[in-house]
Design a protein around this motif. Structure first.
Motif, PDB file in Angstrom:
ATOM      1  N   MET A   1       0.858  -1.203   0.000  1.00 22.43           N
ATOM      2  CA  MET A   1       0.000   0.000   0.000  1.00 22.43           C
ATOM      3  C   MET A   1       0.888   1.245   0.000  1.00 22.43           C
ATOM      4  SD  MET A   1      -3.537   0.364   2.021  1.00 22.43           S
ATOM      5  CE  MET A   1      -3.034   0.342   3.701  1.00 22.43           C
ATOM      6  N   ALA A   2       0.585   2.169  -0.889  1.00 19.58           N
ATOM      7  CA  ALA A   2       1.413   3.372  -0.988  1.00 19.58           C
ATOM      8  C   ALA A   2       1.163   4.296   0.198  1.00 19.58           C
ATOM      9  CB  ALA A   2       1.095   4.116  -2.286  1.00 19.58           C
ATOM     10  N   THR A   3       2.239   4.893   0.674  1.00 25.76           N
ATOM     11  CA  THR A   3       2.087   5.890   1.734  1.00 25.76           C
ATOM     12  C   THR A   3       2.115   7.278   1.115  1.00 25.76           C
ATOM     13  OG1 THR A   3       3.291   4.449   3.227  1.00 25.76           O
ATOM     14  CG2 THR A   3       3.041   6.732   3.911  1.00 25.76           C
ATOM     15  N   VAL A   4       1.122   8.069   1.456  1.00 24.38           N
ATOM     16  CA  VAL A   4       1.057   9.445   0.961  1.00 24.38           C
ATOM     17  C   VAL A   4       1.246  10.386   2.147  1.00 24.38           C
ATOM     18  CG1 VAL A   4      -0.423  11.178  -0.127  1.00 24.38           C
ATOM     19  CG2 VAL A   4      -0.505   8.808  -0.907  1.00 24.38           C
ATOM     20  N   SER A   5       2.281  11.227   2.074  1.00 27.51           N
ATOM     21  CA  SER A   5       2.490  12.225   3.123  1.00 27.51           C
ATOM     22  C   SER A   5       1.844  13.533   2.692  1.00 27.51           C
ATOM     23  CB  SER A   5       3.980  12.474   3.345  1.00 27.51           C
ATOM     24  OG  SER A   5       4.627  11.276   3.686  1.00 27.51           O
ATOM     25  N   ILE A   6       1.194  14.172   3.630  1.00 30.49           N
ATOM     26  CA  ILE A   6       0.577  15.469   3.319  1.00 30.49           C
ATOM     27  C   ILE A   6       1.171  16.511   4.250  1.00 30.49           C
ATOM     28  CG2 ILE A   6      -1.595  16.753   3.210  1.00 30.49           C
ATOM     29  CD1 ILE A   6      -2.872  13.901   2.731  1.00 30.49           C
ATOM     30  N   LEU A  28     -10.281  10.872   0.640  1.00 23.72           N
ATOM     31  CA  LEU A  28      -9.374   9.767   0.302  1.00 23.72           C
ATOM     32  C   LEU A  28      -9.822   8.430   0.892  1.00 23.72           C
ATOM     33  CD1 LEU A  28      -5.885  11.494   0.582  1.00 23.72           C
ATOM     34  CD2 LEU A  28      -7.285  11.120  -1.434  1.00 23.72           C
ATOM     35  N   SER A  29     -10.992   8.441   1.561  1.00 25.81           N
ATOM     36  CA  SER A  29     -11.404   7.230   2.275  1.00 25.81           C
ATOM     37  C   SER A  29     -11.589   6.036   1.341  1.00 25.81           C
ATOM     38  CB  SER A  29     -12.689   7.488   3.064  1.00 25.81           C
ATOM     39  OG  SER A  29     -13.702   7.875   2.162  1.00 25.81           O
ATOM     40  N   GLY A  30     -11.960   6.314   0.105  1.00 27.56           N
ATOM     41  CA  GLY A  30     -12.201   5.201  -0.815  1.00 27.56           C
ATOM     42  C   GLY A  30     -10.923   4.602  -1.399  1.00 27.56           C
ATOM     43  N   MET A  31      -9.770   5.223  -1.149  1.00 26.42           N
ATOM     44  CA  MET A  31      -8.527   4.763  -1.778  1.00 26.42           C
ATOM     45  C   MET A  31      -7.692   3.997  -0.754  1.00 26.42           C
ATOM     46  SD  MET A  31      -7.606   8.239  -3.880  1.00 26.42           S
ATOM     47  CE  MET A  31      -6.556   7.575  -5.163  1.00 26.42           C
ATOM     48  N   LEU A  33      -4.813   3.663   0.840  1.00 18.31           N
ATOM     49  CA  LEU A  33      -3.574   4.432   1.029  1.00 18.31           C
ATOM     50  C   LEU A  33      -3.223   4.498   2.499  1.00 18.31           C
ATOM     51  CD1 LEU A  33      -4.445   7.597  -1.103  1.00 18.31           C
ATOM     52  CD2 LEU A  33      -2.800   5.832  -1.751  1.00 18.31           C
ATOM     53  N   ASP A  34      -1.945   4.546   2.794  1.00 27.97           N
ATOM     54  CA  ASP A  34      -1.491   4.876   4.136  1.00 27.97           C
ATOM     55  C   ASP A  34      -1.292   6.377   4.162  1.00 27.97           C
ATOM     56  OD1 ASP A  34      -1.296   2.983   6.039  1.00 27.97           O
ATOM     57  OD2 ASP A  34       0.606   2.148   5.293  1.00 27.97           O
ATOM     58  N   LEU A  35      -1.977   7.058   5.054  1.00 30.47           N
ATOM     59  CA  LEU A  35      -1.822   8.511   5.086  1.00 30.47           C
ATOM     60  C   LEU A  35      -0.889   8.930   6.216  1.00 30.47           C
ATOM     61  CD1 LEU A  35      -5.367  10.002   4.468  1.00 30.47           C
ATOM     62  CD2 LEU A  35      -3.487   9.697   2.850  1.00 30.47           C
ATOM     63  N   ASP A  87       5.702   7.623  -0.058  1.00 28.38           N
ATOM     64  CA  ASP A  87       6.180   7.348  -1.415  1.00 28.38           C
ATOM     65  C   ASP A  87       6.002   8.586  -2.279  1.00 28.38           C
ATOM     66  OD1 ASP A  87       6.705   4.519  -1.027  1.00 28.38           O
ATOM     67  OD2 ASP A  87       4.541   4.428  -0.683  1.00 28.38           O
ATOM     68  N   CYS A  88       5.093   9.434  -1.854  1.00 35.89           N
ATOM     69  CA  CYS A  88       4.960  10.735  -2.502  1.00 35.89           C
ATOM     70  C   CYS A  88       4.516  11.700  -1.424  1.00 35.89           C
ATOM     71  CB  CYS A  88       3.956  10.683  -3.645  1.00 35.89           C
ATOM     72  SG  CYS A  88       2.265  10.494  -3.103  1.00 35.89           S
ATOM     73  N   VAL A  89       4.702  12.973  -1.680  1.00 39.76           N
ATOM     74  CA  VAL A  89       4.316  13.953  -0.676  1.00 39.76           C
ATOM     75  C   VAL A  89       3.533  15.081  -1.341  1.00 39.76           C
ATOM     76  CG1 VAL A  89       6.655  14.874  -0.806  1.00 39.76           C
ATOM     77  CG2 VAL A  89       5.173  15.624   1.029  1.00 39.76           C
ATOM     78  N   ILE A  90       2.442  15.452  -0.674  1.00 38.78           N
ATOM     79  CA  ILE A  90       1.600  16.537  -1.186  1.00 38.78           C
ATOM     80  C   ILE A  90       1.750  17.709  -0.236  1.00 38.78           C
ATOM     81  CG2 ILE A  90      -0.803  17.264  -1.499  1.00 38.78           C
ATOM     82  CD1 ILE A  90      -1.351  14.224  -2.138  1.00 38.78           C
TER      83      ILE A  90
END
Ligand code: UDP
Ligand code: MG
Length: 282
Positions: A1-6, A28-31, A33-35, A87-90
């Motif tokens: 599972m991809a981790t997305v940093s915000i 993002l609840s439907g995706m 993802l690790d937030l 894995d990516c950052v917003i």
């Protein structure tokens, strides 16, 4: 599972923090993802840090960094980027002017294009791939102008259009002075052209002066009277003094920037943190 940093910089945003976190979780609840939320308190004077500390205790995905004073929007984002482990950052603003509803599209483009980063030019609302982020973290400029650096690096960019709603709570933290500062930083850190313009305008002035001197001498040789008007002298003095001061100023601005960079002070100082694990602290 991809981790997305915000990463969310906050300067006196006590009323917006809970709502932006909830809005993001909802969209993002439907995706799958690790937030990871990284809120950066940029020296707030209100209850921002208290709100963040409570939120972090209630939800382990929420991490908070408290800077020792107000370092400014760009430095606050940078502090957050340094602690992101996704894995990516917003990066996005706290006032919901960067609508969370756009995030699924950001993330879908990221998944689809894998080594692409998604950028929106109108501000610091963007998703960066981990590879791009790691490169950005290698830049050691004091006045890092994130909006310019991202384009300068030359990776592929995809744009996601969105409409910007008005700020949710509170007032803009970007007063005119801060905005002008950012604009000047954007110019100085990306082009030396004003220095050359100063050089060229100086040169043009000298050429015109020389032509004028030759003209006066020629008239004198031809036997004309050369008592020229007082006004023209004053005008010339004023003009040339103005040009000189302007050009000195241009040099001064670059000198100041150079001075700042040579000191290479830390770009932010972290005073306190909540919810960070060892991975974040690397
Ligand atoms: N911000 C910050 N430090 C500052 C100024 C602003 O961290 O010195 C944050 C602010 O909390 C917000 C974002 O940067 O999350 C954008 O600021 P703001 O919404 O006030 O700017 P505007 O949208 O009016 O340009
Ligand atoms: Mg705003």
């Amino acid at each position: 599972m991809a981790t997305v940093s915000i990463v969310i910089p906050c300067y006196n945003e006590e009323d917006n923090i809970i709502q932006i976190k909830e809005a993001i979780c909802e969209t993002l609840s439907g995706m799958a993802l690790d937030l990871e939320f990284i809120f950066v308190d940029d020296g707030s004077k209100d209850k921002t840090w208290e709100v963040l500390s409570h939120l972090s205790l209630a939800d382990s995905r929420v991490k908070g960094l408290k800077l020792s004073r107000n370092f400014g929007h760009q430095s606050a984002i940078l502090a957050g980027l340094h602690h992101a482990r996704g894995d990516c950052v917003i990066s996005m603003d706290c006032d919901l002017q960067h609508p969370p509803s756009v995030l699924p599209e950001f993330i879908n483009k990221f998944n689809f294009l894998s080594d692409y980063k998604i950028a929106k030019n109108a501000g610091d609302f963007r998703l960066l791939d981990r590879r791009v982020l790691d490169k950005i973290l290698q830049f050691h400029e004091t006045d890092l102008f994130l909006r310019g650096i991202v384009n300068w690096m030359g990776f592929n960019v995809a744009h996601v259009p969105y409409n910007q709603p008005p700020r949710l709570h509170g007032d803009t933290k970007y007063r005119l002075g801060k905005m002008l500062g950012l604009a000047l930083n954007g110019i100085v850190s990306f082009t030396s052209r004003p220095l050359y313009i100063a050089f060229v305008t100086g040169g043009i002035f000298i050429i015109f002066s020389l032509i004028y001197i030759i003209f006066i001498i020629a008239r004198w040789l031809m036997g004309f009277k050369i008592i020229l008007g007082w006004t023209s002298i004053i005008v010339l003095i004023l003009l040339s003094t103005g040009f000189q001061l302007l050009n000195l100023g241009v040099i001064g601005v670059y000198l100041a920037s150079l001075y700042k960079e040579t000191k290479s002070r830390p770009r932010f100082i972290i005073w306190d943190s909540v919810g960070l694990n060892n991975e974040n602290k690397k």
